[in-house]
Design a protein around this motif. Sequence first.
Motif, PDB file in Angstrom:
ATOM      1  N   ASP A 124     -42.386  39.034 -12.708  1.00  0.00           N
ATOM      2  CA  ASP A 124     -42.178  40.306 -13.383  1.00  0.00           C
ATOM      3  C   ASP A 124     -43.167  41.363 -12.920  1.00  0.00           C
ATOM      4  OD1 ASP A 124     -39.980  39.812 -14.870  1.00  0.00           O
ATOM      5  OD2 ASP A 124     -41.039  39.238 -16.698  1.00  0.00           O
ATOM      6  N   ARG A 125     -44.326  40.972 -12.430  1.00  0.00           N
ATOM      7  CA  ARG A 125     -45.325  41.969 -12.040  1.00  0.00           C
ATOM      8  C   ARG A 125     -44.989  42.598 -10.702  1.00  0.00           C
ATOM      9  NH1 ARG A 125     -50.724  39.375 -11.295  1.00  0.00           N
ATOM     10  NH2 ARG A 125     -49.405  37.924 -10.143  1.00  0.00           N
ATOM     11  N   THR A 126     -44.431  41.804  -9.780  1.00  0.00           N
ATOM     12  CA  THR A 126     -44.216  42.297  -8.427  1.00  0.00           C
ATOM     13  C   THR A 126     -42.758  42.608  -8.118  1.00  0.00           C
ATOM     14  OG1 THR A 126     -43.954  40.063  -7.598  1.00  0.00           O
ATOM     15  CG2 THR A 126     -46.179  40.955  -7.611  1.00  0.00           C
ATOM     16  N   LEU A 127     -41.845  41.925  -8.858  1.00  0.00           N
ATOM     17  CA  LEU A 127     -40.414  42.100  -8.640  1.00  0.00           C
ATOM     18  C   LEU A 127     -39.996  41.790  -7.210  1.00  0.00           C
ATOM     19  CD1 LEU A 127     -39.617  45.247 -10.779  1.00  0.00           C
ATOM     20  CD2 LEU A 127     -39.432  42.851 -11.395  1.00  0.00           C
ATOM     21  N   ILE A 128     -40.742  40.871  -6.554  1.00  0.00           N
ATOM     22  CA  ILE A 128     -40.353  40.409  -5.233  1.00  0.00           C
ATOM     23  C   ILE A 128     -40.448  38.895  -5.222  1.00  0.00           C
ATOM     24  CG2 ILE A 128     -41.134  42.482  -4.032  1.00  0.00           C
ATOM     25  CD1 ILE A 128     -43.631  40.977  -3.216  1.00  0.00           C
TER      26      ILE A 128
ATOM     27  N   GLU B 230     -54.139  33.860 -16.189  1.00  0.00           N
ATOM     28  CA  GLU B 230     -53.548  34.011 -14.863  1.00  0.00           C
ATOM     29  C   GLU B 230     -52.831  35.344 -14.656  1.00  0.00           C
ATOM     30  OE1 GLU B 230     -54.135  31.704 -12.574  1.00  0.00           O
ATOM     31  OE2 GLU B 230     -55.285  30.605 -14.083  1.00  0.00           O
ATOM     32  N   ARG B 231     -52.580  36.076 -15.715  1.00  0.00           N
ATOM     33  CA  ARG B 231     -51.894  37.376 -15.655  1.00  0.00           C
ATOM     34  C   ARG B 231     -50.445  37.261 -15.194  1.00  0.00           C
ATOM     35  NH1 ARG B 231     -54.293  39.716 -19.174  1.00  0.00           N
ATOM     36  NH2 ARG B 231     -53.207  41.645 -18.535  1.00  0.00           N
ATOM     37  N   THR B 232     -49.868  36.099 -15.266  1.00  0.00           N
ATOM     38  CA  THR B 232     -48.452  35.910 -14.954  1.00  0.00           C
ATOM     39  C   THR B 232     -47.993  34.589 -15.551  1.00  0.00           C
ATOM     40  OG1 THR B 232     -46.784  35.686 -13.213  1.00  0.00           O
ATOM     41  CG2 THR B 232     -48.972  34.791 -12.739  1.00  0.00           C
ATOM     42  N   LEU B 233     -46.709  34.547 -15.928  1.00  0.00           N
ATOM     43  CA  LEU B 233     -46.089  33.303 -16.392  1.00  0.00           C
ATOM     44  C   LEU B 233     -44.989  32.873 -15.421  1.00  0.00           C
ATOM     45  CD1 LEU B 233     -45.680  34.094 -20.220  1.00  0.00           C
ATOM     46  CD2 LEU B 233     -47.564  32.912 -19.082  1.00  0.00           C
ATOM     47  N   SER B 234     -44.988  33.468 -14.248  1.00  0.00           N
ATOM     48  CA  SER B 234     -43.938  33.182 -13.281  1.00  0.00           C
ATOM     49  C   SER B 234     -44.016  31.754 -12.766  1.00  0.00           C
ATOM     50  CB  SER B 234     -44.053  34.150 -12.100  1.00  0.00           C
ATOM     51  OG  SER B 234     -43.146  33.786 -11.076  1.00  0.00           O
TER      52      SER B 234
ATOM     53  N   GLU C 272     -50.687  24.861 -12.878  1.00  0.00           N
ATOM     54  CA  GLU C 272     -49.805  23.722 -13.070  1.00  0.00           C
ATOM     55  C   GLU C 272     -50.041  23.068 -14.429  1.00  0.00           C
ATOM     56  OE1 GLU C 272     -48.116  19.886 -10.568  1.00  0.00           O
ATOM     57  OE2 GLU C 272     -50.051  20.750 -10.021  1.00  0.00           O
ATOM     58  N   ALA C 273     -51.292  23.003 -14.862  1.00  0.00           N
ATOM     59  CA  ALA C 273     -51.599  22.459 -16.181  1.00  0.00           C
ATOM     60  C   ALA C 273     -50.968  23.305 -17.286  1.00  0.00           C
ATOM     61  CB  ALA C 273     -53.111  22.380 -16.377  1.00  0.00           C
ATOM     62  N   PHE C 274     -51.064  24.632 -17.161  1.00  0.00           N
ATOM     63  CA  PHE C 274     -50.419  25.512 -18.127  1.00  0.00           C
ATOM     64  C   PHE C 274     -48.902  25.305 -18.105  1.00  0.00           C
ATOM     65  CE2 PHE C 274     -54.258  28.423 -17.943  1.00  0.00           C
ATOM     66  CZ  PHE C 274     -54.556  28.314 -19.288  1.00  0.00           C
ATOM     67  N   TYR C 275     -48.351  25.183 -16.920  1.00  0.00           N
ATOM     68  CA  TYR C 275     -46.903  25.011 -16.787  1.00  0.00           C
ATOM     69  C   TYR C 275     -46.431  23.769 -17.539  1.00  0.00           C
ATOM     70  CZ  TYR C 275     -42.389  23.933 -14.629  1.00  0.00           C
ATOM     71  OH  TYR C 275     -41.078  23.617 -14.423  1.00  0.00           O
TER      72      TYR C 275
ATOM     73  N   GLY D  83     -36.671  40.797 -18.935  1.00  0.00           N
ATOM     74  CA  GLY D  83     -37.326  40.471 -17.686  1.00  0.00           C
ATOM     75  C   GLY D  83     -37.021  39.055 -17.237  1.00  0.00           C
ATOM     76  N   ALA D  84     -37.199  38.801 -15.933  1.00  0.00           N
ATOM     77  CA  ALA D  84     -36.852  37.506 -15.351  1.00  0.00           C
ATOM     78  C   ALA D  84     -37.643  36.358 -15.977  1.00  0.00           C
ATOM     79  CB  ALA D  84     -37.093  37.543 -13.849  1.00  0.00           C
ATOM     80  N   VAL D  85     -38.932  36.548 -16.142  1.00  0.00           N
ATOM     81  CA  VAL D  85     -39.769  35.473 -16.671  1.00  0.00           C
ATOM     82  C   VAL D  85     -39.414  35.167 -18.124  1.00  0.00           C
ATOM     83  CG1 VAL D  85     -42.149  34.816 -17.229  1.00  0.00           C
ATOM     84  CG2 VAL D  85     -41.647  35.922 -15.054  1.00  0.00           C
ATOM     85  N   THR D  86     -39.247  36.193 -18.932  1.00  0.00           N
ATOM     86  CA  THR D  86     -38.872  36.009 -20.334  1.00  0.00           C
ATOM     87  C   THR D  86     -37.512  35.329 -20.447  1.00  0.00           C
ATOM     88  OG1 THR D  86     -40.103  37.987 -20.963  1.00  0.00           O
ATOM     89  CG2 THR D  86     -38.486  37.171 -22.538  1.00  0.00           C
TER      90      THR D  86
END
Length: 263
Positions: free
Chosen positions: A9-13, A130-134, A144-147, A196-199
């Motif tokens: 979601d932050r980069t959209l790429i 991490e500033r992202t959940l992607s 990976e631990a968070f995932y 958003g994609a991640v949500t």
Amino acid sequence: MTAEHTLDDRTLIPVRQLANKVPEVTVYFWIIKVLTTGMGETASDLLARTLGPIPAVALGGLALAASLAIQFTRRRYVAWAYWTAVVMVSVFGTMAADVLHVGLGVPYAVSAPAFLAVLAAVFVLWYVSERTLSIHAIRTRRREAFYWAAVLATFALGTAAGDLTAADGFGYLGSVVLFAAAICVPALAHRFGVMGAVTAFWTAYVITRPLGASLADWMALGHTRGALGLGLAPVTLAWTAAIIGFVGYLAVSQRDRRTSTAA
């Protein structure tokens, strides 16, 4: 929420997949995910009835720890290691929710919000760190631990939510219809730019758990419970065979890996 749409979601790429520790999100991802949830539901019940709740939980915990240890030692995504870990999370996550309800008498109406709070806490800590959940950025041990913490929480939450709807008048088949409709919401919301994609990904990921579990319960449990009565063991074996078939196909075809080197 296909490979080309599940983006950071932050980069959209698209993010480089070559060293990523999770598979590309394709139709195969969602099929296997639903299969693992159903197989985990019936396998958990089968083990509890065969071995007893406490030995089943202990065995499930050991199997989960072993599968995650193998997954963490891989330097990149490996189909059999990743999906074995997902299966073990499914079995143990089901047990965790069932132990609270059956063993400790905690109502699903209480455990479902509690697991939702746990999942929210994991996401908050993950994002703050991490500033992202992607899922296209799982390249460090911490991410990976968070995932996997999030995955485990989604399975426990989905188990409680699915059992709650089944017990509160929907029944197993009604729950299948309910969650099949519900999983279309994040897909359509993302497609039309509302979510958003991640949500959208994580919302759908949570819903696959009660969807698959309700379907497997409807197939396995007795007629007196409004189900088909096929039995826990046959359904568990059939869904396990289907998982092995799909994972084997992906391991050979590598259809769940992106070969692009775009950053």
